[in-house]
Design a protein around this motif. Structure first.
Motif, mmCIF file in Angstrom:
data_model
loop_
_atom_site.group_PDB
_atom_site.id
_atom_site.type_symbol
_atom_site.label_atom_id
_atom_site.label_comp_id
_atom_site.label_asym_id
_atom_site.label_seq_id
_atom_site.Cartn_x
_atom_site.Cartn_y
_atom_site.Cartn_z
ATOM 1 N N LEU A 313 0.688 -1.265 -0.165
ATOM 2 C CA LEU A 313 -0.102 -0.111 0.083
ATOM 3 C C LEU A 313 0.744 1.336 -0.092
ATOM 4 O O LEU A 313 0.434 2.260 -0.417
ATOM 5 C CB LEU A 313 -0.841 -0.039 0.956
ATOM 6 C CG LEU A 313 -1.938 -0.902 1.279
ATOM 7 C CD1 LEU A 313 -2.857 -0.984 2.423
ATOM 8 C CD2 LEU A 313 -2.950 -0.501 0.096
ATOM 9 N N ILE A 314 1.855 1.189 0.658
ATOM 10 C CA ILE A 314 2.930 2.463 0.841
ATOM 11 C C ILE A 314 4.062 2.567 -0.046
ATOM 12 O O ILE A 314 4.752 3.646 -0.164
ATOM 13 C CB ILE A 314 3.421 2.791 2.122
ATOM 14 C CG1 ILE A 314 4.418 1.530 2.560
ATOM 15 C CG2 ILE A 314 1.956 2.926 3.021
ATOM 16 C CD1 ILE A 314 4.643 1.772 4.096
ATOM 17 N N LYS A 315 4.258 1.391 -0.837
ATOM 18 C CA LYS A 315 5.486 1.262 -1.856
ATOM 19 C C LYS A 315 5.169 2.315 -3.020
ATOM 20 O O LYS A 315 4.060 2.417 -3.553
ATOM 21 C CB LYS A 315 5.407 0.258 -2.368
ATOM 22 C CG LYS A 315 6.785 -0.562 -2.914
ATOM 23 C CD LYS A 315 6.770 -1.870 -3.318
ATOM 24 C CE LYS A 315 5.448 -2.242 -3.906
ATOM 25 N NZ LYS A 315 5.658 -3.807 -4.319
ATOM 26 N N GLY A 316 6.285 3.234 -3.235
ATOM 27 C CA GLY A 316 5.996 3.997 -4.634
ATOM 28 C C GLY A 316 5.359 5.144 -4.382
ATOM 29 O O GLY A 316 4.910 5.812 -5.498
ATOM 30 N N ILE A 317 5.013 5.666 -3.073
ATOM 31 C CA ILE A 317 4.601 6.802 -3.147
ATOM 32 C C ILE A 317 5.448 7.713 -2.642
ATOM 33 O O ILE A 317 6.211 7.801 -1.597
ATOM 34 C CB ILE A 317 3.373 6.742 -1.703
ATOM 35 C CG1 ILE A 317 2.250 5.846 -1.838
ATOM 36 C CG2 ILE A 317 3.048 8.444 -1.584
ATOM 37 C CD1 ILE A 317 1.486 5.879 -0.837
#
Lengths: 386, 311
Positions: A313-317
């Motif tokens: 869910l938080i990867k690549g933000i």
């Protein structure tokens, strides 16, 4: 039998509390959160769900104006408390519960609340029926007659140049704002300007909505306000500031691990993982109390690291040169080593730029993972434009 | 749905059971709320739902400036009504209140009303965060609904009927969860998603201060959250006739087995929220369309081959 009084007494045993964190008064916030956890009182996400408005610390003039505006939005029965020191917290919460259970007070309070409220009203067509207020505490369902909770009044303050020098902080509201925060030139509806149009990232012309985030928002840095220009939920422009930045005495954390656990708890709250967030908060309180928490902290870190869902869910933000997942990893490592802190942005400098182009949910995660130290913020505003 | 059978239907329960249905669902929802409060570690879990209800009953309703109060309140009321109507085809024991020949489609249609309901509540408040919550749920609907429809249609396919009592009968030898595990897992996920529950609670998430429900207070909030809980209970209960053999089981009467199995599914859903962080739709929609839809179609195909082979 007075059914209303009975219901008030039953409800007052478990009120929902909206916590307003004051920059620099972190110690009071911690005491307040610990007291709420001990009592099993839920934390309200916004003024609509709140029974108690609890201000943790002594707010400066800008934040105090926001607190007044938020108070206008809290529906009756309600109680407002302020704690200046950690030791005051329990006494004030007891007083709030007593006030909520006091049917006589709640009845009169609504009337007086409305009367004083009248001063804030400029020209709202729906408002005006001041004669029927008396019975609102008794019959909650009648409350639609221009009760004080029929706020939005402060939204009107937003019409006058939000970015201007005279920008009253009260329109920051509880971080949502009601439709009234538009800067429109396309006409007025119910005293509020319409949304304006602007080109979006795909070259279409879409509504632009001006929405302030903070300073009263769940798991949000104390005193921070980020003014957003949204198209859909994509952020086109953002500028961050800290309210009362010059009034603040920075809080000295007695334990680095506790500070990092606090940041982690707020991040997990924003990520929508209440059980892990609650665990982090309990460990934070234990660390502050001087207990040995190494083993349990290890278990929490394993739990967070093992969650493939969270990583997905938080990867690549993007958050500056790195991403939210990397920042979280650094924070977890800092807790583990009980080392002095993960690198953190001081104050809100450059925060606006990082948020441009992000979606609203991603922006919340970016702010939560950066966890700017608003105690040490310099006054001033940085704008980011996309 | 007491007035439903114009032609008396021998399989359905008598008309007065329609009056009993809200009471039964209310009790089940109350029990679920107590369970949730206990799981959250709250003290006095038994009293928590009562205090919450009292708080909202006595609370003042509020209105935002230039909000569409009628739209918002209709939206809030649609949630519990949709849940109750969906429950009409739910076999309570062996028989439902209304044994429709298109029971599965009826359930699906009622559940989809929640899309409109949440969006109307979010829009009606004329608040930016409310609107964000409202359209988050519409995006969520687009993500979960197609895999969900393939999952429930697979159960109908296995029984060669859309009637829920027939689907239960078809599971006398083997529960459908055994031959269609993928459909069951997808159904569980969509049950949480349709009640914007557990990891799918972004529409009312704390990051947007309560999202679609951000401006609700008093009775409005009671109806909205109550409707949401009802929807969760009904969605969990529907897994029992679709995949878990309905009221089949040793020793106990059928209604008791339905209750036990529903409680088990609900416990699983409560645990899901404990276990996973909120899944944002900008990530999930890709997973739903690229992974879940092909998987559920493959599952339906496999079941279709079994049915054809057995015919």
């Amino acid at each position: 039998m007075d059914l209303t009084a009975l219901l008030l007494r039953v409800a007052a045993r478990r009120p929902h509390v909206l916590v307003v964190a004051v920059p620099g008064a972190t110690g009071v916030r911690l005491a307040l959160e610990a007291a709420l956890a001990r009592r099993g009182w839920p934390v309200a996400p916004g003024p609509a769900d709140a029974d108690v408005l609890a201000v943790a610390g002594m707010p400066g003039p800008e934040l105090a104006a926001v607190v007044d505006a938020v108070w206008e939005q809290v529906p009756a029965p309600r109680a407002r408390i302020g704690a200046a020191a950690p030791g005051d917290v329990d006494e004030r919460l007891d007083a709030a519960a007593a006030l909520l259970a006091d049917a006589g007070h709640q009845r009169t309070q609504v009337v007086s609340g409305n009367a004083s409220h009248g001063a804030h009203i400029h020209s709202r067509p729906e408002h005006g029926d001041h004669t029927e207020h008396g019975d609102h505490a008794e019959h909650g369902d009648h409350a639609e007659h221009g009760d004080h909770a029929e706020h939005g009044d402060h939204a009107e303050h937003g019409n006058h140049g939000e970015h201007g020098a005279d920008a009253a902080p009260d329109h920051a509201g509880h971080g949502g704002g009601h439709g009234g925060h538009h800067h429109g030139h396309g006409g007025m509806v119910a005293g509020l300007p319409m949304a304006e149009l602007g080109p979006d990232r795909d070259g279409l012309t879409l509504d632009r909505l001006h929405v302030p985030l903070g300073p009263v928002l769940p798991d949000w840095p104390a005193g921070l306000v980020v003014r957003l220009t949204l198209q859909g939920d994509v952020i086109q422009e953002a500028s961050a500031e800290v309210l009362d930045a010059r009034h603040t005495e920075p809080y000295e954390w007695p334990s680095v691990a506790a500070r990092e656990l606090d940041g982690l708890a707020r991040f997990l709250g924003v990520a929508g993982w209440p059980s892990a967030a609650g665990q982090a908060r309990r460990l934070r309180d234990a660390a502050l109390a001087g207990d040995r928490v190494e083993a349990e902290v290890g278990a929490l870190l394993r739990r967070v690291r093992r969650s493939r869902t969270l990583r997905w869910l938080i990867k690549g933000i993007p958050a500056g040169p790195t991403d939210v997942a990397a920042l979280l990893a650094a924070r977890l490592a800092a807790i583990e080593a009980a080392l002095p802190a993960a690198p953190r942005a001081v104050g809100s400098a450059g925060l606006g730029d990082l948020l441009v182009g992000a979606e609203l949910a991603a922006a919340r995660l970016i702010v939560a993972t950066l966890d700017p130290d608003t105690d040490r913020a310099e006054a001033g505003t940085e704008a980011g434009h996309g | 749905m007491g007035e439903m059978p114009v032609v008396p239907d021998p399989v359905a329960l008598p008309w007065w059971s329609a009056l009993l249905l809200p009471v039964l669902l209310g009790l089940a929802t109350w029990a679920t709320l107590v369970g949730d409060a206990a799981l959250a570690g709250g003290r006095a879990a038994l009293a928590a739902p009562g205090r919450e209800a009292a708080r909202l009953l006595v609370g003042q309703r509020r209105r935002t400036v230039a909000g569409d109060g009628v739209l918002g309140r209709i939206g809030g009321a649609v949630l519990p009504i949709a849940a109750l109507l969906a429950a009409a085809v739910l076999p309570l024991g062996e028989r439902p209140v209304a044994d429709l020949s298109v029971g599965v489609v009826w359930f699906n249609a009622m559940e989809v009303m929640a899309w409109a309901a949440v969006w109307m509540v979010g829009w009606g408040s004329n608040s930016a965060l409310g609107l964000v919550g409202g359209y988050r749920f519409v995006a969520q609907g687009l993500a979960y609904e197609l895999p969900h429809m393939f999952a429930i249609i697979t159960a109908a396919l296995g029984a060669e009927s859309l009637r829920l009592t027939t689907i239960v009968e078809a599971q006398q030898d083997m529960w459908f969860v055994v031959i269609m595990p993928v459909a069951f897992v997808v159904y569980l996920m969509s049950a949480a998603a349709m009640a914007f529950w557990g990891p799918f609670d972004a529409p009312v998430g704390p990051d947007v201060a309560g999202g679609a429900a951000a401006e609700l207070s008093g009775v409005d909030r009671l109806v909205f959250t109550g409707g949401r809980w009802l929807l969760l209970v009904v969605a969990a209960a529907m897994a029992v006739p679709l995949f878990l053999g309905g009221g089949a089981g040793p020793f106990l009467p059928a209604w008791a087995w339905v209750a036990v199995k529903t409680a088990a599914v609900l416990a699983l859903l409560l645990w899901l929220r404990h276990r996973f962080p909120t899944v944002r739709m900008d990530r999930y929609v890709e997973f739903a369309w690229v992974v879940l839809i092909p998987l559920t179609i493959a599952q339906a195909l496999a079941v279709a081959l079994v049915v054809l082979g057995g015919a």
